[in-house]
Scaffold this active site. Structure first.
Site, mmCIF file in Angstrom:
data_model
loop_
_atom_site.group_PDB
_atom_site.id
_atom_site.type_symbol
_atom_site.label_atom_id
_atom_site.label_comp_id
_atom_site.label_asym_id
_atom_site.label_seq_id
_atom_site.Cartn_x
_atom_site.Cartn_y
_atom_site.Cartn_z
ATOM 1 N N ASP A 26 -8.564 -37.230 98.622
ATOM 2 C CA ASP A 26 -8.320 -37.961 99.867
ATOM 3 C C ASP A 26 -7.344 -39.093 99.539
ATOM 4 O OD1 ASP A 26 -10.509 -39.027 102.516
ATOM 5 O OD2 ASP A 26 -8.523 -39.775 102.040
ATOM 6 N N ASP A 121 -3.663 -35.750 104.669
ATOM 7 C CA ASP A 121 -4.032 -36.619 103.541
ATOM 8 C C ASP A 121 -5.275 -36.147 102.803
ATOM 9 O OD1 ASP A 121 -5.942 -37.158 105.412
ATOM 10 O OD2 ASP A 121 -5.784 -39.324 105.295
ATOM 11 N N GLU A 122 -5.659 -34.910 102.951
ATOM 12 C CA GLU A 122 -6.917 -34.450 102.382
ATOM 13 C C GLU A 122 -6.840 -32.970 102.032
ATOM 14 O OE1 GLU A 122 -10.201 -36.088 104.731
ATOM 15 O OE2 GLU A 122 -11.396 -34.447 103.926
#
Length: 455
Positions: A26, A121-122
């Site tokens: 993350d 973002d993950e």
DNA sequence: TCTGGGGTCCTAGGACCC
DNA sequence: TCTGGGGTCCTAGGACCC
């Protein structure tokens, strides 16, 4: 490195890892971190991405310096501005975020091909020792963290035997943390955590669980079956397993998109039918362009509205042929307006979606694409015939399709504002006022008469 | 505190078919 | 003539995630 309570530091290469190893990465305060990377003068200061301190909107991401003031993601901008009056606000730079995100994904893929990107973002990464992976999972997690740091941003990583354990672990130590839950320690790690720590437990489920006297993941794990059925329905068994840490869903690569939508909240409510029609037409054009870019077309078109009291409503219609061209489906959307709106009603948001990307066309195509239900032009005309690309447009002929594709190319080169059909353009003039200001230097690249003398 | 925008999945009722 | 039950599709709404 944080672990499940045991000090494993320094022994990661020695302690063997038995079973699957799933990592969740993350990126910390991703958008805000990129802004601080690109604007050194913003480092160490509260930065807020998204919204606009005076208008309707919410915070997308904020730097850790802003979080110290109580600012959070999804918080109304007006409130964030009150909590942190000196924050630096920026609308964000999505092409830049996407490019940096892709670099991170490539770093992960260097370690294992089994990558599942969850969002910009993950991402999950399956680094189970075996076919693709030889090194110890903890060694690999540390290597990924170092390589991401070289890009100028940080990440938090959770490592465990399943996706849900990795996800929960990644939240335990932020920013720039690595939390490892060694195989066999899942239940102990999860048990004391509050129910909201588990992915899939939102505000409503939390409220109901608390009402039943259940506050921790350990209490979910040992709750009566009928209690869990009451709260989670058919997902009850899965949620119990997640809370026990036993394996849940596998890492899935290359998930296909199921729907494409765009919506817009207006700075002031829409009250007139013409305004609503213009906004629907504009959003339809945006959605259609994204569909063509993704080379998909869908059977179901949907209209969404949010009323002044924030209640929302939807209406949808399934068509006989898949569409990726707004001139084909915008009229259908305009017809749906009456189901959701009457004169006198205020709308603060309008949304348009297209979904159901593949269905019986493929099945019929297996038998030769000659089904009576298919519009003319469908069939075996190349490798994409089963995918529905361009089929809807064929009814209007090749000339129309060529115009649509030429328009897409112009927008690719000059940006979204460069070209607009009449309705769409009028709407933008009215809503933002910016097109009107730019009119002096506006040139329609498709129309020689309006072209400047610069070429 | 006054709530964006992009998605996925589930539920539940009605239509329709067999 | 008024009836069961299963399956599938369509539609609307809502919970949840980032």
């Amino acid at each position: 490195m944080q672990t499940d309570g045991t000090d494993y530091a320094g022994i990661e290469g020695i302690l063997p890892w038995d079973g699957p190893a799933i990592l969740l990465l993350d990126l910390d305060a991703f958008f805000a971190s990129v802004e601080q990377l690109d604007h050194p003068e913003w480092r160490g200061k509260p930065v807020i991405v998204g919204g606009d301190r005076e208008r309707r909107g919410v915070v997308s991401t904020c730097s850790y310096e802003a979080r110290a003031f109580g600012v959070r993601s999804a918080m109304p901008s007006v409130r964030a501005a009150r909590l942190c009056p000196d924050a630096i606000w920026t609308p964000g730079n999505f092409p830049r975020y996407i490019s940096l995100s892709q670099k991170v994904m490539r770093i992960m893929q260097d370690v294992s091909p089994r990558l599942q990107q969850v969002s910009i973002d993950e991402a999950f990464l399956d680094i189970s020792p075996g076919r693709f992976v030889g090194e110890h999972p903890v060694v690999l997690a540390n290597r990924i963290r170092e390589r991401v740091a070289q890009l100028g941003i940080t990440c938090s990583i959770g490592l465990g035997v399943s996706k849900s354990v990795a996800k929960v672990a990644s939240d335990r130590d932020k920013p720039n943390g690595l939390t490892v839950v060694f195989p066999g320690r899942e239940a102990d790690f999860l048990a004391p955590l509050p129910v909201r720590a588990m992915s899939g437990v939102g505000r409503q489920a939390e409220k109901r669980l608390n009402g039943l006297g259940i506050y921790t993941l350990g209490e979910i794990a040992s709750a009566d079956e009928h209690i869990l059925n009451q709260v989670f329905g058919k997902n009850a068994a899965m949620m119990r397993n997640r809370c026990l840490g036993v394996n849940d869903s596998p890492v899935v690569t290359d998930e296909e998109v199921k729907s494409v939508s765009n919506e817009m909240t207006f700075s002031s409510d829409l009250t007139e039918r013409i305004e609503i029609e213009q906004s629907v037409s504009m959003l339809a054009a945006k959605v259609a362009r994204r569909l063509r870019h993704k080379e998909v077309a869908g059977y179901t078109v949907g209209l969404k509205v949010r009323y002044a009291d924030l209640g929302t409503a939807h209406a949808q219609k399934t068509l006989d042929a898949p569409v990726d061209d707004e001139s084909e489906f915008a009229p259908v959307l305009l017809g749906l307006i009456d189901q959701l709106w009457q004169p006198g009603i205020h709308l603060r948001l309008v949304g348009v979606s297209v979904s159901s990307f593949s269905r019986r066309v493929e099945q019929l195509d297996i038998f030769g694409g000659q089904g009576a239900a298919l519009p003319p032009g469908k069939g075996r005309d190349g490798p994409t015939s089963g995918r529905t690309r361009g089929q809807a447009g064929t009814r209007r002929g090749k000339g129309h399709r060529a115009l649509v594709e030429a328009t897409d190319r112009v927008k690719d080169r000059f940006g979204e504002a460069a070209v607009g059909y009449g309705r769409e353009l009028r709407f933008r003039e009215r809503d933002t006022g910016t097109i009107a200001q730019k009119k002096d230097d506006y040139r329609d690249p498709l129309d020689p008469a309006s072209r400047g003398g610069d070429d």
